[in-house]
Design an enzyme around this catalytic site. Structure first.
Site, short mmCIF file in Angstrom:
data_model
loop_
_atom_site.label_atom_id
_atom_site.label_comp_id
_atom_site.label_asym_id
_atom_site.label_seq_id
_atom_site.Cartn_x
_atom_site.Cartn_y
_atom_site.Cartn_z
N HIS A 176 13.10 60.74 39.01
CA HIS A 176 14.16 61.55 38.39
C HIS A 176 13.94 63.05 38.60
O HIS A 176 14.83 63.75 39.07
CB HIS A 176 14.24 61.27 36.88
CG HIS A 176 14.94 62.34 36.11
ND1 HIS A 176 16.29 62.33 35.86
CD2 HIS A 176 14.48 63.50 35.56
CE1 HIS A 176 16.63 63.42 35.20
NE2 HIS A 176 15.55 64.15 34.99
N HIS A 212 14.88 67.75 41.11
CA HIS A 212 15.28 66.38 40.79
C HIS A 212 15.82 65.68 42.03
O HIS A 212 17.02 65.78 42.32
CB HIS A 212 16.35 66.41 39.70
CG HIS A 212 15.90 67.09 38.45
ND1 HIS A 212 15.82 68.45 38.33
CD2 HIS A 212 15.50 66.58 37.25
CE1 HIS A 212 15.39 68.76 37.12
NE2 HIS A 212 15.19 67.64 36.44
C1 LIG Z 1 21.85 68.48 26.54
C2 LIG Z 1 20.67 68.14 27.38
N1 LIG Z 1 19.66 67.45 26.84
C3 LIG Z 1 18.56 67.17 27.57
C4 LIG Z 1 18.47 67.58 28.86
C5 LIG Z 1 17.22 67.30 29.66
N2 LIG Z 1 17.50 66.28 30.67
C6 LIG Z 1 17.80 66.58 31.93
S1 LIG Z 1 18.17 65.25 32.87
C7 LIG Z 1 17.90 64.22 31.56
C8 LIG Z 1 18.06 62.73 31.72
C9 LIG Z 1 19.34 62.44 32.33
O1 LIG Z 1 19.44 61.10 32.66
P1 LIG Z 1 20.54 60.68 33.68
O2 LIG Z 1 21.79 61.38 33.39
O3 LIG Z 1 20.56 59.20 33.70
O4 LIG Z 1 20.00 61.25 35.05
P2 LIG Z 1 19.16 60.48 36.16
O5 LIG Z 1 17.78 60.29 35.64
O6 LIG Z 1 19.84 59.19 36.40
O7 LIG Z 1 19.19 61.42 37.32
C10 LIG Z 1 17.55 64.93 30.43
C11 LIG Z 1 17.24 64.31 29.13
C12 LIG Z 1 19.54 68.30 29.39
N3 LIG Z 1 19.54 68.77 30.63
N4 LIG Z 1 20.63 68.54 28.64
#
Ligand SMILES: Cc1ncc(C[n+]2csc(CCOP(=O)(O)OP(=O)(O)O)c2C)c(N)n1
Ligand SMILES: [Mg+2]
Length: 666
Positions: free
Chosen positions: A261, A30
């Site tokens: 992302h 990421h």
């Molecule tokens: C409890 C949980 N649900 C789903 C995920 C899968 N997941 C990893 S990152 C993410 C999105 C996160 O968005 P954000 O916090 O805004 O991160 P950014 O894209 O800004 O780096 C998801 C859904 C996870 N790691 N943990």
């Protein structure tokens, strides 16, 4: 070139370059979050964080939790640049490879300085609340001159969308954890796309409503970030700084989009980013002046650490603090608990195991100061508080009992934080059925190998009238399925004391104590040794060999014994085995297990789902337990209705023994 003259922007770009290079080489990871938050992290680590990279275990260091764990390269790049031990350039090149400390998400114990495992969104934030609580608890005991540090968190949109974040910020705001500072990576992007697909929350208003100090800054304006941190530190409330950032900042074709992302940028975009950032250096190469500036930042806290060491040496509480951190808690409680077991054997109380647990805790909490109790608003059902503990209150951390509120998941994650912080042994209660709510936190206790003890009462239909919403069925099976978790289900007051002793002795394994609401008699057995330590043991061995073996746990051991009595009246020789902890029994030598289980037919009795029991029962067996949800009625009626009775045990045993005799005749 003097270190101080290196532009902080170049230092931030070093993080960006390492993050994109490592993700590119690993072909996964990421890059967006580390590139977006590089400026904030640079300001925090170069100007504010109190730490000494050469001593990541300095007890009074500021804690840093990357709650948005998918941005792990931010942490790894920082640790490499700052000169933490165990984080080399080669480790970055091995990002996400087997055996490298640079796992996909930060893993506690894989590299010094990784304060907690993160990745399950929201949990880092909630774990940090526990760390901040532990900091105040320790400060109340040892004074601010030995314990006075901040807990910093980076949380993403995802962390703040998780329901757990509500539990965490509510508790932190209520307890006025002023040394907690959260940076929200406010980039308006998560995986599916813009966050406005799924949320229109005013996060600052939400935090403010929970009692937090909030600010908004441009997360790429380093001076603004620095001013915000200063204001956050000065405020008496916990602080949230909404940092407006561009995800993937510096990658011209992808920044600001969800595509940055969680995937490598690709060769062309990396080339474009190198040009945009004016970073002509080879992959993984950090020019010497920039690396030197970072390394200097890594040493910045050395003098503060040395001054702290001197203070500790001079402090009248210095030695006690040392002992607190390294104490053998199991040893402290062993003697008093052995005496307590002897008393129980003499007095033979008929009480619920939740009550026995309270009595054991009375002994434990008097023998050690390490335990920190709590409950998710079920203190007087879980029986988790003991005399003189004192409640933790906003601004007063002299007590050792935490009212976690109706926040099971928040409690579990906070307990992880308390355990990670060091010295304390947290335990917390709720109903067994609500372990589902806490499960994500239990899983991280197990994955991280933390001594956290879950006191889960009302552990079957035996709770009676509250009915099927409150009656656990599949919970024991699902908890037993979790690696590195001990599930104890004691049958009486003596076993309960034994199980507490065993749980506290596990320094790298969390435990569940599954406890009854209903009264249970004290078993006839020797107390000279902790019989629960072998996980299962023969409670009754019939003279002249066995016809059948009845295996049971917890409240059903009483039923197994009554079944054996009924069988004896019919001339059938039944052994009864109590199995307070399957995991410990599994770890016994095969010959011990074989001796306990016996060769003949077996009956398993547990007022819960069958899943898992076949491991102990084998082919020639009957399981007596639950196959559907419970019902609302007085407990004795429910046991009758669901057929979990001594008669059912005796009938099943009789049928098995007769079938065996018929077979033998054929
Ligand atoms: C409890 C949980 N649900 C789903 C995920 C899968 N997941 C990893 S990152 C993410 C999105 C996160 O968005 P954000 O916090 O805004 O991160 P950014 O894209 O800004 O780096 C998801 C859904 C996870 N790691 N943990
Ligand atoms: Mg985001």
């Amino acid at each position: 070139m003097s270190e101080a003259k290196v532009d902080a922007r170049l230092c931030a770009n070093a993080i960006r370059a390492l993050a994109m290079d490592a993700v590119e080489k690993a072909k996964s990871g990421h890059p967006g979050m580390p590139m977006g938050m590089a400026d904030v992290a640079t300001v925090l680590f170069q100007r504010f964080m109190k730490f000494d990279a050469s001593r990541p275990d300095w007890p009074d260091r500021d804690r840093f939790v990357l709650s948005a764990g998918h941005g792990s390269m931010l942490l790894y790049a920082l640790h490499y640049l700052l000169g933490y031990p165990g984080m080399t350039k080669a480790d970055l090149e091995n990002f996400r490879q087997f055996g490298a400390p640079t796992a996909g998400h930060p893993e506690y114990g894989h590299a010094p300085g990784v304060e907690t495992t993160t990745g399950p969104l929201g949990q880092g934030l909630a774990t940090a609340v526990g760390m901040a609580i532990a900091e105040r608890l320790a400060a109340a005991r040892f004074g601010d001159d030995l314990v006075d540090h901040n807990t910093y968190v980076i949380a993403g949109d995802g962390c703040l969308m998780e329901g757990l974040s509500h539990e965490a910020i509510d508790l932190a705001g209520h307890l006025k954890l002023s040394r907690m500072i959260v940076f929200w990576d406010d980039n308006s992007i998560s995986i599916d796309g813009p966050t406005d697909l799924a949320t229109s929350m005013d996060q600052c208003a939400r935090f403010a409503a929970a009692g937090w100090h909030t600010q908004r800054v441009d997360g790429h304006d380093m001076e603004a970030v620095a001013r915000a941190i200063e204001a956050a530190k000065a405020d008496k409330r916990p602080s949230m700084i909404a940092c407006r950032t561009v995800i993937g900042y510096g990658a011209p074709g992808k920044q600001g989009k969800e595509s940055v992302h969680g995937a490598p940028l690709g060769a062309a975009e990396i080339e474009a980013a190198r040009a945009a950032l004016d970073w002509p250096h080879a992959p993984f190469e950090t020019p010497e002046p920039i690396l030197a500036a970072w390394r200097a930042a890594g040493r910045r806290g050395a003098s503060a650490r040395e001054a702290w060491e001197k203070r500790r040496a001079a402090s009248p509480k210095g030695r006690a603090f040392e002992t607190f951190l390294t104490n053998d808690v199991a040893k402290e409680i062993a003697g008093p608990l052995a005496d307590f077991r002897a008393t129980l054997a003499a007095e033979k109380p008929k009480i619920a195991t939740r009550k026995s647990s309270e009595m054991a805790l009375g002994v434990i909490n008097a023998a050690t100061g390490a335990t920190i109790g709590g409950s998710a608003d079920l203190t007087h059902s879980n029986f988790t508080i003991t005399k003189g503990m004192g409640s933790v209150r906003p601004g007063d951390f002299s007590g050792r009992y935490i009212h976690y509120g109706v926040r099971e998941f928040g409690m579990a994650a906070a307990m992880n934080g308390v355990a990670l912080h060091g010295g304390f042994v947290p335990y917390g209660g709720t109903f067994l059925v609500f372990s589902d709510y806490a499960r994500g936190g239990v899983r991280l206790s197990a994955l991280m190998g933390l001594r956290v003890i879950y006191v889960l009462t009302h552990d079957s239909i035996g709770l009676g009238e509250d009915g099927p919403t409150h009656q656990p069925i599949e919970h024991l099976a699902s908890l037993r399925a979790m690696p590195n978790l001990l599930v104890f289900r004691p049958a009486d007051a003596i076993e309960t004391a034994e199980c507490w002793e065993l749980a506290i002795a596990q320094e790298a394994t969390p435990s569940v104590l599954s406890l009854s609401r209903q009264n249970l008699p004290t078993l006839e057995r020797p107390v000279s040794e902790n019989l629960s330590a072998r996980g299962a043991y023969v409670l009754r061995e019939p003279a002249g060999g066995r016809d059948v073996t009845i295996l049971a746990t917890g409240s059903e051991v009483e039923i197994a014994l009554a079944g054996a009595d009924a069988l004896a009246a019919k001339g059938i020789k039944a052994a009864v085995v109590s199995m307070p902890c399957w995991e410990l029994f599994e770890a016994q030598p095969a010959d011990y297990r074989a001796r306990v289980l016996g060769k003949g037919p077996r009956i398993g009795v547990e007022a819960a789902a069958r899943l898992g029991w076949d491991r102990w029962l084998g082919e020639n067996s009957v399981f007596i337990g639950m196959s559907g949800f419970g019902a609302s009625a007085p407990a004795p009626e429910l046991y009758k209705h669901f057929g979990i009775t001594a008669e059912a045990v005796a009938d099943a045993a009789l049928a098995l023994v007769r079938a065996g005799q018929t077979e033998a005749l054929q």
